[in-house]
Write a protein that holds these residues in place. Structure first.
Motif, PDB file in Angstrom:
ATOM      1  N   LYS A  65       0.842  -1.182   0.000  1.00 35.82           N
ATOM      2  CA  LYS A  65       0.000   0.000   0.000  1.00 35.82           C
ATOM      3  C   LYS A  65       0.881   1.236   0.000  1.00 35.82           C
ATOM      4  CE  LYS A  65      -4.063  -1.923   2.280  1.00 35.82           C
ATOM      5  NZ  LYS A  65      -5.017  -1.754   3.375  1.00 35.82           N
ATOM      6  N   ILE A  66       0.365   2.295  -0.561  1.00 30.16           N
ATOM      7  CA  ILE A  66       1.110   3.530  -0.655  1.00 30.16           C
ATOM      8  C   ILE A  66       1.014   4.271   0.666  1.00 30.16           C
ATOM      9  CG2 ILE A  66       1.257   5.717  -1.890  1.00 30.16           C
ATOM     10  CD1 ILE A  66      -0.206   4.228  -4.181  1.00 30.16           C
ATOM     11  N   LYS A  67       2.144   4.745   1.173  1.00 28.92           N
ATOM     12  CA  LYS A  67       2.164   5.475   2.436  1.00 28.92           C
ATOM     13  C   LYS A  67       2.558   6.928   2.167  1.00 28.92           C
ATOM     14  CE  LYS A  67       3.441   1.340   5.025  1.00 28.92           C
ATOM     15  NZ  LYS A  67       4.420   0.708   5.896  1.00 28.92           N
TER      16      LYS A  67
ATOM     17  N   GLY B  42     -11.209  14.954   7.415  1.00 30.87           N
ATOM     18  CA  GLY B  42     -11.855  13.923   6.598  1.00 30.87           C
ATOM     19  C   GLY B  42     -10.816  13.125   5.832  1.00 30.87           C
ATOM     20  N   LEU B  43     -11.031  11.819   5.736  1.00 29.37           N
ATOM     21  CA  LEU B  43     -10.074  10.942   5.049  1.00 29.37           C
ATOM     22  C   LEU B  43     -10.827   9.706   4.585  1.00 29.37           C
ATOM     23  CD1 LEU B  43      -7.053  10.438   4.375  1.00 29.37           C
ATOM     24  CD2 LEU B  43      -6.853   9.328   6.610  1.00 29.37           C
ATOM     25  N   SER B  44     -10.795   9.439   3.276  1.00 29.57           N
ATOM     26  CA  SER B  44     -11.540   8.291   2.774  1.00 29.57           C
ATOM     27  C   SER B  44     -11.014   7.858   1.413  1.00 29.57           C
ATOM     28  CB  SER B  44     -13.035   8.632   2.649  1.00 29.57           C
ATOM     29  OG  SER B  44     -13.236   9.639   1.674  1.00 29.57           O
ATOM     30  N   CYS B  45     -11.419   6.652   1.029  1.00 30.47           N
ATOM     31  CA  CYS B  45     -11.153   6.123  -0.307  1.00 30.47           C
ATOM     32  C   CYS B  45     -12.510   5.877  -0.967  1.00 30.47           C
ATOM     33  CB  CYS B  45     -10.353   4.830  -0.240  1.00 30.47           C
ATOM     34  SG  CYS B  45      -8.635   5.049   0.241  1.00 30.47           S
ATOM     35  N   PRO B  46     -12.983   6.806  -1.773  1.00 29.59           N
ATOM     36  CA  PRO B  46     -14.272   6.601  -2.448  1.00 29.59           C
ATOM     37  C   PRO B  46     -14.295   5.342  -3.299  1.00 29.59           C
ATOM     38  CG  PRO B  46     -13.574   8.886  -2.600  1.00 29.59           C
ATOM     39  CD  PRO B  46     -12.409   8.120  -2.056  1.00 29.59           C
ATOM     40  N   SER B  47     -13.107   4.938  -3.774  1.00 27.87           N
ATOM     41  CA  SER B  47     -12.970   3.680  -4.507  1.00 27.87           C
ATOM     42  C   SER B  47     -11.583   3.120  -4.211  1.00 27.87           C
ATOM     43  CB  SER B  47     -13.156   3.894  -6.014  1.00 27.87           C
ATOM     44  OG  SER B  47     -12.130   4.715  -6.525  1.00 27.87           O
TER      45      SER B  47
ATOM     46  N   ASP C 284      -3.057   3.435   2.142  1.00 21.51           N
ATOM     47  CA  ASP C 284      -3.056   3.013   3.540  1.00 21.51           C
ATOM     48  C   ASP C 284      -3.602   4.163   4.394  1.00 21.51           C
ATOM     49  OD1 ASP C 284      -2.477   2.244   6.127  1.00 21.51           O
ATOM     50  OD2 ASP C 284      -0.622   1.239   5.565  1.00 21.51           O
ATOM     51  N   LEU C 285      -4.890   4.136   4.672  1.00 21.46           N
ATOM     52  CA  LEU C 285      -5.525   5.235   5.391  1.00 21.46           C
ATOM     53  C   LEU C 285      -4.996   5.396   6.814  1.00 21.46           C
ATOM     54  CD1 LEU C 285      -9.275   4.991   4.293  1.00 21.46           C
ATOM     55  CD2 LEU C 285      -7.482   6.499   3.419  1.00 21.46           C
ATOM     56  N   ALA C 286      -4.690   4.287   7.465  1.00 24.15           N
ATOM     57  CA  ALA C 286      -4.178   4.357   8.838  1.00 24.15           C
ATOM     58  C   ALA C 286      -2.847   5.087   8.871  1.00 24.15           C
ATOM     59  CB  ALA C 286      -4.038   2.952   9.421  1.00 24.15           C
ATOM     60  N   GLN C 287      -1.980   4.784   7.900  1.00 23.76           N
ATOM     61  CA  GLN C 287      -0.680   5.435   7.849  1.00 23.76           C
ATOM     62  C   GLN C 287      -0.823   6.912   7.484  1.00 23.76           C
ATOM     63  OE1 GLN C 287       2.267   4.459   8.710  1.00 23.76           O
ATOM     64  NE2 GLN C 287       3.308   6.325   8.027  1.00 23.76           N
ATOM     65  N   ILE C 288      -1.730   7.204   6.578  1.00 18.56           N
ATOM     66  CA  ILE C 288      -1.967   8.600   6.203  1.00 18.56           C
ATOM     67  C   ILE C 288      -2.459   9.395   7.412  1.00 18.56           C
ATOM     68  CG2 ILE C 288      -3.368  10.141   4.787  1.00 18.56           C
ATOM     69  CD1 ILE C 288      -3.465   7.889   2.693  1.00 18.56           C
ATOM     70  N   GLN C 289      -3.417   8.828   8.143  1.00 25.69           N
ATOM     71  CA  GLN C 289      -3.958   9.487   9.330  1.00 25.69           C
ATOM     72  C   GLN C 289      -2.862   9.739  10.365  1.00 25.69           C
ATOM     73  OE1 GLN C 289      -7.490  10.045  10.009  1.00 25.69           O
ATOM     74  NE2 GLN C 289      -6.865  11.135  11.867  1.00 25.69           N
ATOM     75  N   LYS C 290      -2.042   8.731  10.603  1.00 30.66           N
ATOM     76  CA  LYS C 290      -0.975   8.845  11.601  1.00 30.66           C
ATOM     77  C   LYS C 290       0.032   9.918  11.224  1.00 30.66           C
ATOM     78  CE  LYS C 290       2.778   6.204  13.750  1.00 30.66           C
ATOM     79  NZ  LYS C 290       3.490   4.897  13.791  1.00 30.66           N
ATOM     80  N   SER C 291       0.486   9.900   9.983  1.00 29.62           N
ATOM     81  CA  SER C 291       1.518  10.840   9.571  1.00 29.62           C
ATOM     82  C   SER C 291       0.989  12.270   9.519  1.00 29.62           C
ATOM     83  CB  SER C 291       2.104  10.441   8.215  1.00 29.62           C
ATOM     84  OG  SER C 291       1.106  10.355   7.231  1.00 29.62           O
ATOM     85  N   LEU C 292      -0.268  12.440   9.137  1.00 25.24           N
ATOM     86  CA  LEU C 292      -0.855  13.769   9.146  1.00 25.24           C
ATOM     87  C   LEU C 292      -0.915  14.339  10.560  1.00 25.24           C
ATOM     88  CD1 LEU C 292      -3.816  13.289   6.640  1.00 25.24           C
ATOM     89  CD2 LEU C 292      -1.883  14.835   6.330  1.00 25.24           C
ATOM     90  N   GLU C 293      -1.332  13.514  11.496  1.00 20.81           N
ATOM     91  CA  GLU C 293      -1.436  13.975  12.885  1.00 20.81           C
ATOM     92  C   GLU C 293      -0.062  14.271  13.475  1.00 20.81           C
ATOM     93  OE1 GLU C 293      -3.632  10.845  14.699  1.00 20.81           O
ATOM     94  OE2 GLU C 293      -5.595  11.622  14.052  1.00 20.81           O
ATOM     95  N   GLU C 294       0.930  13.470  13.126  1.00 25.75           N
ATOM     96  CA  GLU C 294       2.279  13.691  13.639  1.00 25.75           C
ATOM     97  C   GLU C 294       2.861  15.007  13.127  1.00 25.75           C
ATOM     98  OE1 GLU C 294       4.437  10.225  12.491  1.00 25.75           O
ATOM     99  OE2 GLU C 294       3.771   9.047  14.232  1.00 25.75           O
ATOM    100  N   SER C 295       2.399  15.449  11.974  1.00 26.39           N
ATOM    101  CA  SER C 295       2.909  16.686  11.386  1.00 26.39           C
ATOM    102  C   SER C 295       2.267  17.922  11.987  1.00 26.39           C
ATOM    103  CB  SER C 295       2.661  16.697   9.886  1.00 26.39           C
ATOM    104  OG  SER C 295       1.300  16.938   9.640  1.00 26.39           O
ATOM    105  N   GLY C 296       1.177  17.742  12.710  1.00 27.49           N
ATOM    106  CA  GLY C 296       0.476  18.888  13.256  1.00 27.49           C
ATOM    107  C   GLY C 296      -0.725  19.296  12.441  1.00 27.49           C
ATOM    108  N   LEU C 297      -0.904  18.658  11.279  1.00 27.23           N
ATOM    109  CA  LEU C 297      -2.101  18.927  10.492  1.00 27.23           C
ATOM    110  C   LEU C 297      -3.313  18.306  11.182  1.00 27.23           C
ATOM    111  CD1 LEU C 297      -0.870  18.291   6.845  1.00 27.23           C
ATOM    112  CD2 LEU C 297      -1.350  20.482   7.917  1.00 27.23           C
TER     113      LEU C 297
END
Length: 239
Positions: A2-4, A82-87, A65-78
């Protein structure tokens, strides 16, 4: 696989990691240069099939990889709103940032803001150096995708757009090359005031349209991958 995604490159990474993709990035700026970001990207079925064949994975599986995206965004301070994969091959990200000028690490010239009297200015520098800085931030797994592109922006080798498209056709087939040639990146900025002027240093690199307080910049992906020059977009507005 998966893409991180790393947080600092959420504005930029999606449109050059893949060829044959559709990407729209909407940014809403506040007077203090904070604001919100909305990113929508979709990888074509042709590219999904190619990468699935290359890595031996099921092309129906979600590539993000939504979990990794969520984690890295939060670690950056962003702040993720909203975060999703419509497809399986598309991604939607919504987030807030306290400072757009910190998209890349310190001592960068990717996005800069200044103010003189009532006029505010944003400069966005799209250069091979800045794109390479983005790539350097990526996890090792994602580097293989940019390796597959063998694009001049990564290799430093001068090559015309026609030569590059021909190379992609030989490597990945005519359909993938055609999708690459047709792919565009759309950047839209909503600014907190009235647009005074907006321009790109090289008008042939992309197009600029303004409507009320919105600026739409459209750049063919092939230009980003093959142009080894610096291209700066300058937006001026008054409050």
């Amino acid at each position: 696989m998966k893409i991180k995604f790393l947080p600092a490159i959420i504005i930029f990474v999606s449109f050059f990691m893949f060829f044959g993709c559709s990407t729209a990035i909407n940014a809403s700026l506040q007077k203090d240069f904070s604001g919100s970001i909305a990113l929508h990207t979709a990888v074509s079925h042709t590219v999904t099939s190619l990468t699935s064949s290359f890595f031996g994975t099921d092309e129906t599986l979600n590539i993000f990889d939504l979990a990794q995206i969520q984690k890295s965004l939060e670690e950056s301070g962003l702040k993720v709103t909203g975060l999703s994969c419509p497809s399986a091959n598309s991604l939607a990200v919504f987030a807030n940032t306290d400072d757009f000028s910190k998209i890349l690490p310190e001592d960068n010239n990717f996005i800069k803001f200044s103010k003189s009297g009532s006029v505010s200015t944003m400069k966005l520098l799209l250069s091979p150096e800045n794109i390479q800085k983005v790539v350097a931030l990526m996890p090792d797994e994602t580097a293989v995708y940019t390796d597959l592109l063998v694009a001049p922006v990564f290799t430093g080798e001068e090559m015309s757009e026609e030569e590059y498209i021909e190379l992609m056709a030989i490597a990945y087939g005519g359909q993938a090359a055609a999708e690459l040639a047709a792919s565009e990146v759309k950047l839209q900025f909503a600014i907190p005031g009235k647009v005074k002027s907006c321009s790109i240093s090289n008008p042939s690199f992309g197009t600029v349209k303004t409507e009320n307080n919105n600026i739409m910049i459209t750049i063919p992906l092939i230009h980003i991958l093959t142009d080894l020059n610096e291209n700066e977009c300058v937006i001026n507005w008054t409050e």
